[in-house]
Design a protein around this motif. Structure first.
Motif, PDB file in Angstrom:
ATOM      1  N   CYS A 115       0.843  -1.187   0.000  1.00 29.98           N
ATOM      2  CA  CYS A 115       0.000   0.000   0.000  1.00 29.98           C
ATOM      3  C   CYS A 115       0.888   1.252   0.000  1.00 29.98           C
ATOM      4  O   CYS A 115       1.725   1.418   0.884  1.00 29.98           O
ATOM      5  CB  CYS A 115      -0.905   0.011   1.221  1.00 29.98           C
ATOM      6  N   LYS A 164       0.072   4.187   0.697  1.00 25.95           N
ATOM      7  CA  LYS A 164      -0.302   5.128   1.758  1.00 25.95           C
ATOM      8  C   LYS A 164       0.245   4.701   3.113  1.00 25.95           C
ATOM      9  O   LYS A 164       0.804   5.511   3.847  1.00 25.95           O
ATOM     10  CB  LYS A 164      -1.837   5.231   1.836  1.00 25.95           C
ATOM     11  N   CYS A 165       0.037   3.400   3.457  1.00 24.84           N
ATOM     12  CA  CYS A 165       0.405   2.996   4.818  1.00 24.84           C
ATOM     13  C   CYS A 165       1.418   1.858   4.865  1.00 24.84           C
ATOM     14  O   CYS A 165       1.859   1.463   5.938  1.00 24.84           O
ATOM     15  CB  CYS A 165      -0.847   2.616   5.610  1.00 24.84           C
ATOM     16  N   CYS A 209      -6.377  -2.161   0.321  1.00 22.03           N
ATOM     17  CA  CYS A 209      -5.577  -2.206   1.543  1.00 22.03           C
ATOM     18  C   CYS A 209      -6.486  -2.525   2.725  1.00 22.03           C
ATOM     19  O   CYS A 209      -7.433  -1.798   2.993  1.00 22.03           O
ATOM     20  CB  CYS A 209      -4.872  -0.874   1.774  1.00 22.03           C
ATOM     21  N   CYS A 227      -5.931   0.668   5.586  1.00 25.99           N
ATOM     22  CA  CYS A 227      -6.405   2.041   5.401  1.00 25.99           C
ATOM     23  C   CYS A 227      -7.523   2.161   4.369  1.00 25.99           C
ATOM     24  O   CYS A 227      -8.089   3.227   4.164  1.00 25.99           O
ATOM     25  CB  CYS A 227      -5.250   2.969   5.038  1.00 25.99           C
TER      26      CYS A 227
HETATM   27 ZN   LIG Z   1      -2.990   1.203   3.312  1.00 25.61          ZN
END
Ligand SMILES: [Zn+2]
Length: 393
Positions: free
Chosen positions: A325, A327-328, A342, A345
């Protein structure tokens, strides 16, 4: 080709030239003998491991002069070029068959074998060729070695030049490039643009070649090899396929790098060496061969265009770019075909979009700071066939 990284690039400037009608046949004859001599020399150098000038001279000089009728200086140019070809073939871990020159040609050492004067190229031996048209922007840089080729009924002279590398600008963001079998996906966390690959188009010609080859081969002997016309057609189909890939790689890389430059972005690409090596282990079939060729040529031309245009280029590790992912950092799960989600998130995106975002992220980390801001310029002018999904979490 990119040579050296200390502030200079080697470019080849191509120009069409035309010999005087009275000497055209003699020149062509020399170029045909040179091609045969070169193919002989490359093979002999590799078989005898004679890669130094001294060894090559002892092994080849007399033969090149006597059997192939090359003048002394041309014979020297010939084994020089053969050494360069043999070395680069030996250094290529994925080398296939021995390299063979197809078109009539001749190698010309700077100052000794040719000079350019008053719109003409003069070759050793008294040949004079009128220059029909060339790119004058590099005229201020001195000429290096050159190669004269005869292709599709035309004489083409390629002169190498050392030109200073343009300084690289400080990037305002990253343009990430992700490759897959069908598409080249280019973008960053705000934008996305897809280019088709040329694999299917090129494959068509590979299949034509194969069909022809099958039709004319028999179990005991290759009848097709005996028919010069058939053999020629087969090899034309193969080179057509190759040329399609090469033209595509050049054009696509040019568009990608021009786009990056317009927005003062750095180009980020994955290091595909591992991927290409893995693909090589798969059964050899035309499609895989063309995919590998596409990746390698695109890589080559992107790097080259970046150097030529002063665009920063960043190469990132491919590990995890399509499974993590962006983002995270959690591991993504597959939702439906090529779509990832994901579990932590909630980000949901296309596999290619995920890859582009991850490449961008890795490149930003490599550049040592976050450059993207929500106010980054919009690339609205560049996505005629945009098919990326909106990336709101
Ligand atoms: Zn994520």
């Amino acid at each position: 080709m990119i040579l050296g990284s200390e502030g200079a690039l080697t470019l080849t400037i191509k120009m069409r030239v035309s010999p005087e009608p009275s000497s055209s046949q003699a020149l062509l004859g020399l170029m045909r003998r040179y091609r045969e001599a070169l193919n002989y020399a490359v093979k002999a150098l590799i078989e005898n491991k004679a890669l130094s000038l001294g060894k090559a001279h002892r092994l080849l000089y007399d033969t090149l002069k006597e059997r192939y009728g090359l003048p002394s200086k041309v014979a020297q140019d010939c084994y020089r070029e053969a050494i360069a070809i043999a070395k680069s073939w030996l250094n290529n871990p994925g080398r296939g068959n021995l390299p063979r020159a197809m078109a009539p040609r001749i190698w010309l050492t700077n100052k000794y074998s040719y000079r350019v004067r008053d719109g003409y190229v003069e070759l050793l031996g008294g040949y004079k060729l009128r220059i029909i048209g060339w790119d004058k922007i590099y005229d201020v840089y001195p000429n290096g070695d050159a190669r004269l080729l005869f292709k599709d009924g035309k004489f083409i002279l390629g002169i190498s030049k050392r030109v200073p590398k343009p300084a690289k600008y400080v990037a305002r963001g990253v343009l990430a490039v992700d490759v897959n079998e069908k598409h080249i996906v280019v973008g960053n966390s705000q934008h996305e643009h897809r280019f088709e690959t040329a694999v299917e188009r090129a494959l068509h010609y590979k299949q034509l070649a194969e069909r022809l080859q099958k039709k004319y081969s028999f179990p005991k002997y290759n009848a097709w090899l005996r028919r010069k016309g058939i053999k020629k057609r087969i090899s034309r189909f193969h080179s057509k396929a190759k040329r399609i890939i090469e033209d595509w790689a050049k054009k696509t890389s040019h568009e990608i790098v021009a786009l990056a430059k317009r927005h003062q972005y750095a180009v980020a690409r994955e290091d595909l060496t591992g991927l290409v090596n893995n693909l090589r282990k798969l059964p050899k079939e035309h499609k895989m061969g063309l995919i590998i060729l596409s990746y390698r040529r695109l890589e080559h031309w992107i790097d080259w265009q970046c150097e030529k245009n002063g665009v920063p280029i960043i190469v990132v590790e491919p590990r995890g770019t399509s499974t993590t992912c962006p983002k995270c950092g959690s591991k993504l799960v597959e939702n439906i075909y090529r779509r990832l989600r994901c579990p932590r998130c909630g980000l949901e995106a296309d596999r290619d979009t995920v890859a582009v975002m991850n490449i961008e992220k890795k490149a930003l980390e490599k550049m040592g700071g976050s450059l993207t801001t929500p106010t980054a310029p919009q690339m609205t002018d560049v996505a005629p066939n945009r098919c990326g999904e909106p990336m709101n979490p």
